[in-house]
Design a protein around this motif. Structure first.
Motif, PDB file in Angstrom:
ATOM      1  N   GLY A 374       1.245  -1.377   0.294  1.00 56.50           N
ATOM      2  CA  GLY A 374      -0.161  -0.088  -0.342  1.00 56.50           C
ATOM      3  C   GLY A 374       1.449   1.272   0.178  1.00 56.50           C
ATOM      4  O   GLY A 374       0.756   2.532   0.497  1.00 56.50           O
ATOM      5  N   ALA A 375       1.941   0.892  -0.733  1.00 56.98           N
ATOM      6  CA  ALA A 375       3.021   2.146  -0.484  1.00 56.98           C
ATOM      7  C   ALA A 375       3.068   3.264  -2.039  1.00 56.98           C
ATOM      8  O   ALA A 375       3.305   2.662  -2.804  1.00 56.98           O
ATOM      9  N   GLU A 376       2.524   4.429  -1.638  1.00 57.54           N
ATOM     10  CA  GLU A 376       3.275   5.201  -2.441  1.00 57.54           C
ATOM     11  C   GLU A 376       4.373   5.342  -3.716  1.00 57.54           C
ATOM     12  O   GLU A 376       5.124   5.686  -2.437  1.00 57.54           O
ATOM     13  N   SER A 377       5.107   5.445  -4.502  1.00 61.28           N
ATOM     14  CA  SER A 377       5.648   5.476  -5.149  1.00 61.28           C
ATOM     15  C   SER A 377       5.939   6.043  -6.203  1.00 61.28           C
ATOM     16  O   SER A 377       5.028   5.956  -7.088  1.00 61.28           O
ATOM     17  N   ASP A 378       7.504   6.239  -7.075  1.00 63.61           N
ATOM     18  CA  ASP A 378       7.153   6.682  -8.665  1.00 63.61           C
ATOM     19  C   ASP A 378       6.947   5.195  -9.408  1.00 63.61           C
ATOM     20  O   ASP A 378       6.388   5.451 -10.366  1.00 63.61           O
ATOM     21  N   LEU A 379       7.316   4.406  -9.006  1.00 61.44           N
ATOM     22  CA  LEU A 379       6.724   3.271  -9.731  1.00 61.44           C
ATOM     23  C   LEU A 379       5.583   2.998  -9.689  1.00 61.44           C
ATOM     24  O   LEU A 379       4.809   2.533 -11.033  1.00 61.44           O
ATOM     25  N   THR A 380       4.570   3.298  -8.022  1.00 61.61           N
ATOM     26  CA  THR A 380       2.742   2.371  -9.013  1.00 61.61           C
ATOM     27  C   THR A 380       2.567   3.496  -9.290  1.00 61.61           C
ATOM     28  O   THR A 380       1.346   3.206  -9.687  1.00 61.61           O
ATOM     29  N   SER A 381       2.518   4.725 -10.461  1.00 58.07           N
ATOM     30  CA  SER A 381       2.629   5.731 -11.170  1.00 58.07           C
ATOM     31  C   SER A 381       2.827   5.697 -12.509  1.00 58.07           C
ATOM     32  O   SER A 381       2.443   6.332 -13.002  1.00 58.07           O
ATOM     33  N   LEU A 382       3.847   4.615 -12.688  1.00 66.11           N
ATOM     34  CA  LEU A 382       3.776   4.276 -13.947  1.00 66.11           C
ATOM     35  C   LEU A 382       3.003   3.822 -14.954  1.00 66.11           C
ATOM     36  O   LEU A 382       1.905   3.970 -14.128  1.00 66.11           O
ATOM     37  N   PRO A 383       2.942   4.145 -16.246  1.00 67.51           N
ATOM     38  CA  PRO A 383       1.767   3.720 -16.792  1.00 67.51           C
ATOM     39  C   PRO A 383       1.155   2.233 -16.887  1.00 67.51           C
ATOM     40  O   PRO A 383      -0.162   2.469 -17.106  1.00 67.51           O
ATOM     41  N   TRP A 384       1.937   2.085 -17.465  1.00 68.79           N
ATOM     42  CA  TRP A 384       1.659   0.266 -16.807  1.00 68.79           C
ATOM     43  C   TRP A 384       1.220  -0.329 -15.924  1.00 68.79           C
ATOM     44  O   TRP A 384       0.244  -1.436 -15.592  1.00 68.79           O
ATOM     45  N   VAL A 385       0.841   0.737 -14.777  1.00 72.57           N
ATOM     46  CA  VAL A 385       0.600   0.202 -13.514  1.00 72.57           C
ATOM     47  C   VAL A 385      -1.055   0.076 -13.886  1.00 72.57           C
ATOM     48  O   VAL A 385      -1.623   1.622 -13.867  1.00 72.57           O
ATOM     49  N   GLY A 386      -1.984  -0.723 -13.471  1.00 74.06           N
ATOM     50  CA  GLY A 386      -3.439  -0.814 -13.522  1.00 74.06           C
ATOM     51  C   GLY A 386      -4.161  -1.133 -14.793  1.00 74.06           C
ATOM     52  O   GLY A 386      -4.865  -1.800 -14.915  1.00 74.06           O
ATOM     53  N   HIS A 387      -3.306  -0.726 -15.628  1.00 76.66           N
ATOM     54  CA  HIS A 387      -3.465  -1.485 -17.658  1.00 76.66           C
ATOM     55  C   HIS A 387      -3.974  -2.423 -17.787  1.00 76.66           C
ATOM     56  O   HIS A 387      -3.475  -3.515 -16.692  1.00 76.66           O
ATOM     57  N   ARG A 388      -5.068  -2.845 -17.901  1.00 70.86           N
ATOM     58  CA  ARG A 388      -5.712  -3.565 -18.331  1.00 70.86           C
ATOM     59  C   ARG A 388      -5.502  -4.393 -19.767  1.00 70.86           C
ATOM     60  O   ARG A 388      -6.141  -3.529 -20.667  1.00 70.86           O
TER      61      ARG A 388
END
Length: 419
Positions: A374-388
């Protein structure tokens, strides 16, 4: 048949299977790079979590122990296309993060004492025809013919496109060493345990049921074998050969002095590296997709493709080398060629790397570790995160479409050679 990489490790004895029902904070399905990097980084940043990895054969049996050994910053979706969809800043961040993952693989391997023959020499895509020259001449990193030949002295070189963001390595040494590193940090690995289905909080295997707060799907090309996931990723085969060790006179002529990886600008993907013991390990696409996303051991061997790979080496380097090993395996391709990482309703996933997963899986593992905590970071905002990605079409449309695309790609290369 085992890959050349796995054969160099000697006999592999699987770890004990899941002994029955159990619980864990995190259950990871798949003992390849994605699953093991996720487990490894979770053990570092959240050692209080109990993490279990479930693998049907042994860690590295799949693509992680069979690939071309490129830890590259390549991404199957261009930065320009990502910029149109997500904005220029996020697109640049995606490619920067992948470039950083190349270095992180080497750093982590060194820290954990994993001798995976890591050598960051970059990668070169050779230009060897007029059509290829027209496509590549304005690309970032383009080199004139003389400079390209100094890196890789193949035949007919008209130029090349060089990137420093790639390292050659021994993939099986990396994945097996990574499994041991994760275990040292408290991760439990059960091999010889086939997962039948996953659901929120629950993994059903042939050995028992694992209940977990978070379930991670990390099966890449084998995703289609999981109940309910047959159309998620298409398993497309890539095949490889490895030569016997080549004499110093060959390397004096060809170069690859820093073990740069190499390809060329043809449409059908090829990829090669100079191994630490002076072989050429060389692979390419072209094997057929099999109806119903089937995966079987016999699909690892397509004599016509092996012959074509050897012929290509002869055309590129003017030799007819002795072949020491032939092997193959499936990789995972999403419908839109966009890899993804995510977590929703207690189920996390990563994959769809389209064959460029060695470094991307490291980035995915670090990203999943942040998402699970549950940590927000630069990695969790990358465009592939959450892509379906949308699912592949049902059969026979999937079989017809994928194999038609493979044939069309081969035809384009043939027409360019003729013209």
């Amino acid at each position: 048949m085992p890959s050349f990489w796995l054969s160099t490790l000697g006999p592999i004895e699987p770890r004990p299977a899941l002994p029955g029902d159990r619980s864990a904070d995190v259950a990871i399905v798949g003992g390849g790079y994605t699953g093991l990097w996720t487990a490894y980084y979770l053990s570092r940043v959240a050692p209080e979590l109990s993490v279990v990895v479930l693998e049907s054969r042994f860690c590295g049996f799949g693509a992680s122990g069979r690939n071309g050994g490129w830890a590259s910053g390549l991404f199957p979706v261009s930065e320009a296309k990502l910029a149109r969809r997500y904005g220029a800043d996020r697109a640049a961040a995606m490619h920067s993060a992948l470039a950083g993952a190349v270095d992180e693989v080497g750093r982590a391997a060194a820290e954990e004492g994993i001798d995976c023959h890591y050598a960051k020499g970059g990668t070169i895509s050779l230009v060897r025809s007029a059509a290829q020259f027209r496509r590549a001449r304005n690309a970032p990193g383009f080199l004139p013919a003389r400079e390209a030949r100094e890196i890789c002295g193949a035949t007919g070189v008209l130029g090349g496109v060089y990137s420093p963001d790639c390292a050659a390595l021994h993939p099986a040494r990396l994945v097996r060493g990574l499994a041991e590193a994760a275990e040292r940090r408290g991760v439990t690995i059960h091999e010889d345990t086939t997962v039948r289905s996953i659901a929120r909080g629950r993994v059903v295997t042939d050995r028992g049921v694992v209940t977990a707060g978070t379930v991670v799907r990390a099966l890449e090309g084998y995703t289609a074998q999981l109940d309910g996931h047959r159309r998620q990723l298409a398993p497309v085969y890539s095949l490889m050969i490895a030569t016997e060790p080549l004499p110093q006179s060959f390397w004096d002529r060809v170069g690859l002095a820093r073990r740069e990886t190499f390809t060329d600008e043809r449409h059908m993907i090829i990829y090669g590296q100079r191994t630490a013991d002076d072989r050429l390990a060389f692979g390419g696409r072209g094997a057929p997709y099999h109806f119903g996303s089937r995966i079987e051991p016999r699909y690892d061997r397509v004599p016509a493709v092996f012959d074509s790979l050897r012929d290509t080496l002869e055309q590129m380097f003017g030799i007819r080398p002795e072949i020491a090993a032939r092997w193959g395996g499936p990789l995972g391709i999403p419908r839109d060629w966009m890899p993804s990482v995510g977590l929703a309703d207690g189920i996390a996933w990563a994959g769809g790397y389209v064959g460029d997963g060695v470094a991307a899986a490291n980035l995915a593992g670090r990203t999943l570790a942040d998402l699970i905590r549950g940590a927000e970071s630069d990695l969790t905002s990358l465009p592939w995160v959450g892509h379906r990605s949308r699912r592949w079409e049902p059969e026979p449309i999937r079989w017809l479409g994928i194999n038609a695309a493979l044939r069309a790609t081969t035809l384009r290369d043939s027409l360019e050679r003729v013209r």
